[in-house]
Design an enzyme around this catalytic site. Structure first.
Site, PDB file in Angstrom:
ATOM      1  N   ARG A  23       0.840  -1.189   0.000  1.00 56.42           N
ATOM      2  CA  ARG A  23       0.000   0.000   0.000  1.00 56.42           C
ATOM      3  C   ARG A  23       0.876   1.241   0.000  1.00 56.42           C
ATOM      4  O   ARG A  23       1.866   1.296   0.714  1.00 56.42           O
ATOM      5  CB  ARG A  23      -0.912  -0.002   1.231  1.00 56.42           C
ATOM      6  CG  ARG A  23      -2.238   0.687   1.011  1.00 56.42           C
ATOM      7  CD  ARG A  23      -3.174   0.451   2.173  1.00 56.42           C
ATOM      8  NE  ARG A  23      -3.540  -0.946   2.340  1.00 56.42           N
ATOM      9  CZ  ARG A  23      -4.483  -1.353   3.175  1.00 56.42           C
ATOM     10  NH1 ARG A  23      -5.135  -0.471   3.909  1.00 56.42           N
ATOM     11  NH2 ARG A  23      -4.773  -2.634   3.281  1.00 56.42           N
ATOM     12  N   SER A 107      -8.085  -0.376   0.132  1.00 60.60           N
ATOM     13  CA  SER A 107      -9.072  -0.600   1.181  1.00 60.60           C
ATOM     14  C   SER A 107      -9.683   0.703   1.673  1.00 60.60           C
ATOM     15  O   SER A 107     -10.292   1.441   0.902  1.00 60.60           O
ATOM     16  CB  SER A 107      -8.431  -1.394   2.318  1.00 60.60           C
ATOM     17  OG  SER A 107      -9.385  -1.728   3.302  1.00 60.60           O
ATOM     18  N   HIS A 108      -9.494   1.020   2.957  1.00 61.92           N
ATOM     19  CA  HIS A 108     -10.104   2.199   3.570  1.00 61.92           C
ATOM     20  C   HIS A 108      -9.225   3.441   3.479  1.00 61.92           C
ATOM     21  O   HIS A 108      -9.628   4.509   3.936  1.00 61.92           O
ATOM     22  CB  HIS A 108     -10.398   1.916   5.047  1.00 61.92           C
ATOM     23  CG  HIS A 108      -9.153   1.618   5.831  1.00 61.92           C
ATOM     24  ND1 HIS A 108      -8.584   0.356   5.864  1.00 61.92           N
ATOM     25  CD2 HIS A 108      -8.364   2.409   6.595  1.00 61.92           C
ATOM     26  CE1 HIS A 108      -7.493   0.397   6.619  1.00 61.92           C
ATOM     27  NE2 HIS A 108      -7.340   1.618   7.077  1.00 61.92           N
ATOM     28  N   LYS A 117      -3.507  -6.457  -2.686  1.00 65.50           N
ATOM     29  CA  LYS A 117      -3.683  -7.586  -1.787  1.00 65.50           C
ATOM     30  C   LYS A 117      -3.495  -8.862  -2.599  1.00 65.50           C
ATOM     31  O   LYS A 117      -4.131  -9.031  -3.648  1.00 65.50           O
ATOM     32  CB  LYS A 117      -5.070  -7.563  -1.147  1.00 65.50           C
ATOM     33  CG  LYS A 117      -5.297  -6.404  -0.192  1.00 65.50           C
ATOM     34  CD  LYS A 117      -6.666  -6.484   0.466  1.00 65.50           C
ATOM     35  CE  LYS A 117      -6.871  -5.361   1.474  1.00 65.50           C
ATOM     36  NZ  LYS A 117      -8.199  -5.453   2.142  1.00 65.50           N
ATOM     37  N   ASP A 246     -16.380  -0.869   4.199  1.00 64.49           N
ATOM     38  CA  ASP A 246     -15.188  -0.093   3.888  1.00 64.49           C
ATOM     39  C   ASP A 246     -14.987  -0.034   2.376  1.00 64.49           C
ATOM     40  O   ASP A 246     -15.829  -0.501   1.608  1.00 64.49           O
ATOM     41  CB  ASP A 246     -13.955  -0.646   4.619  1.00 64.49           C
ATOM     42  CG  ASP A 246     -13.535  -2.030   4.136  1.00 64.49           C
ATOM     43  OD1 ASP A 246     -14.319  -2.696   3.432  1.00 64.49           O
ATOM     44  OD2 ASP A 246     -12.414  -2.459   4.469  1.00 64.49           O
ATOM     45  N   ASP A 248     -13.071  -1.435   0.029  1.00 65.33           N
ATOM     46  CA  ASP A 248     -13.054  -2.626  -0.821  1.00 65.33           C
ATOM     47  C   ASP A 248     -14.096  -3.640  -0.383  1.00 65.33           C
ATOM     48  O   ASP A 248     -14.123  -4.757  -0.894  1.00 65.33           O
ATOM     49  CB  ASP A 248     -11.663  -3.246  -0.882  1.00 65.33           C
ATOM     50  CG  ASP A 248     -11.124  -3.677   0.477  1.00 65.33           C
ATOM     51  OD1 ASP A 248     -11.578  -3.133   1.514  1.00 65.33           O
ATOM     52  OD2 ASP A 248     -10.223  -4.547   0.524  1.00 65.33           O
ATOM     53  N   ASP A 250     -14.689  -5.592   2.099  1.00 62.91           N
ATOM     54  CA  ASP A 250     -14.477  -6.872   2.765  1.00 62.91           C
ATOM     55  C   ASP A 250     -14.795  -6.790   4.263  1.00 62.91           C
ATOM     56  O   ASP A 250     -14.912  -7.810   4.930  1.00 62.91           O
ATOM     57  CB  ASP A 250     -13.057  -7.401   2.544  1.00 62.91           C
ATOM     58  CG  ASP A 250     -11.973  -6.460   3.048  1.00 62.91           C
ATOM     59  OD1 ASP A 250     -12.275  -5.306   3.419  1.00 62.91           O
ATOM     60  OD2 ASP A 250     -10.792  -6.876   3.060  1.00 62.91           O
ATOM     61  N   ARG A 251     -14.955  -5.576   4.792  1.00 59.59           N
ATOM     62  CA  ARG A 251     -15.324  -5.396   6.202  1.00 59.59           C
ATOM     63  C   ARG A 251     -16.720  -4.812   6.302  1.00 59.59           C
ATOM     64  O   ARG A 251     -17.144  -4.046   5.435  1.00 59.59           O
ATOM     65  CB  ARG A 251     -14.350  -4.441   6.908  1.00 59.59           C
ATOM     66  CG  ARG A 251     -13.004  -5.038   7.205  1.00 59.59           C
ATOM     67  CD  ARG A 251     -12.219  -4.122   8.125  1.00 59.59           C
ATOM     68  NE  ARG A 251     -11.945  -2.835   7.501  1.00 59.59           N
ATOM     69  CZ  ARG A 251     -11.779  -1.699   8.193  1.00 59.59           C
ATOM     70  NH1 ARG A 251     -11.897  -1.689   9.498  1.00 59.59           N
ATOM     71  NH2 ARG A 251     -11.507  -0.577   7.544  1.00 59.59           N
ATOM     72  N   HIS A 333     -13.475  -7.955  10.265  1.00 58.25           N
ATOM     73  CA  HIS A 333     -13.189  -9.027   9.312  1.00 58.25           C
ATOM     74  C   HIS A 333     -13.769 -10.336   9.855  1.00 58.25           C
ATOM     75  O   HIS A 333     -13.563 -10.665  11.021  1.00 58.25           O
ATOM     76  CB  HIS A 333     -11.677  -9.201   9.115  1.00 58.25           C
ATOM     77  CG  HIS A 333     -11.026  -8.090   8.356  1.00 58.25           C
ATOM     78  ND1 HIS A 333     -11.071  -8.000   6.978  1.00 58.25           N
ATOM     79  CD2 HIS A 333     -10.303  -7.028   8.764  1.00 58.25           C
ATOM     80  CE1 HIS A 333     -10.409  -6.933   6.582  1.00 58.25           C
ATOM     81  NE2 HIS A 333      -9.928  -6.322   7.649  1.00 58.25           N
TER      82      HIS A 333
END
Length: 452
Positions: A23, A107-108, A117, A246, A248, A250-251, A333
């Protein structure tokens, strides 16, 4: 034959390679040259004949995903390009196709960032301890000659992903709940409507337009200020539940019918109990900053609670080792054995909605049995030498039981705390839990004095 791949400088990678992913700020820290080099290194490291690549909605995503794919093809791998995707859709693709995968996302993080990732075939974790350091090392070599010229082709897996997510619930048991989902202009705006399309929910999506500049608020639902719009809308519409995703997707975090934020620990406890009722007794994972209530609920439901370090690569590895059907993290997660041990906020949200439908009570009432302790939340403190400070705190509490599974955890009987260093900054992260809010305040003040 593809063009030669430019080796990357080790000091450049030191900035962007984190414990669990890659990142950095685009393009000054992480740009297309880096993406191509890392794509090549990933292709060489994996030895795969084909890899799957997806991307989020950030403005730099098309260029970055293209550069990564070009690098992987230079390593001789074919590329399945699934285009726009949530991270859990990319993990599904990796598992479904049984090939390594790369998700281009930060992501966030704010709009100026991008990232990568990675996962192995079958969505197996790739972190610093499980291949990421080796991939970075390959990318710095000076002899990055193309190994071949793979081909790139498009594939749409959204419908297959929707079917997979639906398999975790019985659609016939779902009630016509009123749901508000804040997707924060992230990838939830792409996958959530598809997942909810054939379900009986009355679902309103806030900020569903895909916009990687995040014009409304940051796509980081663990920060209370980013839940305000969702909380207001839940109250204004009389919704049964709010869902906050978030960037992407995933959360996920929940907001109850009274507009109160639900901690990741409470959702972990609810889903853990559900999975144990389905699968029977067995191990369930929770990371060590989850509420003590999570382990208690798991044991009460006939499971064996297993504490793990924070981070997806550790959770996934422990799931494989223990055979756990589920694992949860306080950070939102949620991991499922039948999801290739990968995390999915959408699956966790659907299971919660199924439980809410069956219980026919407000969400706050459904979760009340799990809400047993008061928590500090995560408190970050910048220090010059995190290791030295942890040693000082450990010595101060030397008479209390301690462990070093991840940072320092101290058990004070009716209270406990974990103090662990950030993987990327000179920060210490404190999580503390006690019987009530006043005890939390007292103990936090005590520890903050030691940090100072």
């Amino acid at each position: 034959m593809a063009d030669p791949v430019e080796p990357l400088a080790a000091d450049v990678l030191d900035v962007v390679v984190k414990a669990y992913d890659i990142r950095g700020i685009y393009p000054s820290e992480l740009g297309p040259t880096s993406a191509r080099g890392l794509g090549y290194a990933f292709g060489i490291w994996s030895g795969a004949s084909c890899v799957v690549v997806g991307r989020d909605m950030r403005p730099s995503g098309v260029e970055m995903a293209g550069a990564f794919a070009d690098g992987a093809m230079a390593a001789g791998a074919d590329v399945i390009d699934i285009g726009l995707a949530s991270t859990d859709l990319l993990y599904f693709a990796s598992g479904h196709l049984d090939m390594p995968g790369a998700m281009l996302t930060a992501s966030h993080n704010p709009a100026e960032y991008n990232g990568i990732k990675l996962c192995g075939a079958g969505a197996t974790p790739v972190g610093v301890d499980s291949g990421l350091a080796e991939i970075a090392a390959i990318a710095t070599r000076g002899e990055l000659e193309p190994a071949g010229a793979g081909e790139r082709r498009q594939r749409d897996l959204l419908d297959a992903f929707v079917t997979h997510v639906h398999s975790f619930v019985d659609a016939g048991r779902l009630a016509p709940l009123r749901v508000v989902a804040d997707t924060a202009n992230g990838m939830g705006g792409y996958v959530l409507p598809a997942v909810f399309a054939d379900l009986p929910f009355d679902c309103e999506v806030l900020y569903g337009e895909l916009d990687g500049t995040f014009p409304n608020h940051p796509a980081d639902p663990i920060q209370p200020e980013n839940l305000i719009d969702l909380q207001k809308r839940v109250l204004a519409t009389g919704a049964d539940v709010g869902l906050a995703f978030d960037g992407d997707a995933d959360r996920v975090f929940l907001v109850d019918e009274a507009g109160r934020a639900v901690s990741g620990s409470l959702l972990t406890a609810l889903v853990a109990r559900t999975m144990l009722r389905r699968s029977g007794p067995g191990p369930i994972l929770h990371n060590l900053i989850c509420s003590r209530a999570v382990g208690e609920v798991i044991a009460e439901a006939g499971g064996q609670p297993v504490r793990t370090r924070v981070g997806h690569s550790y959770i996934k590895s422990e799931m494989a080792r223990t055979g756990a059907v589920f694992g949860g993290e306080h950070s939102g997660h949620y991991y499922f054995a039948d999801n290739y041990r990968a995390d999915s906020g959408l699956i966790a949200a659907l299971i919660a909605l199924e439980q809410l439908s069956e219980a026919a009570v407000p969400l706050s009432e459904l979760l009340a049995p799990f809400d047993r302790y008061a928590s500090s939340g995560e408190i970050n403190t910048r220090v010059a030498d995190p290791g030295a400070v942890i040693r000082r705190v450990a010595a101060h509490y030397g008479e209390l039981p301690q462990d070093r599974l991840d940072g320092l955890t101290v058990d004070g009987g009716d209270w406990w705390f974990n103090l662990r260093p950030s993987n990327t900054e000179p920060l210490l992260r404190l999580n503390l839990e006690a019987a009530d809010a006043s005890a939390v305040e007292q103990r936090v003040s005590e520890i903050r004095a030691l940090l100072a």
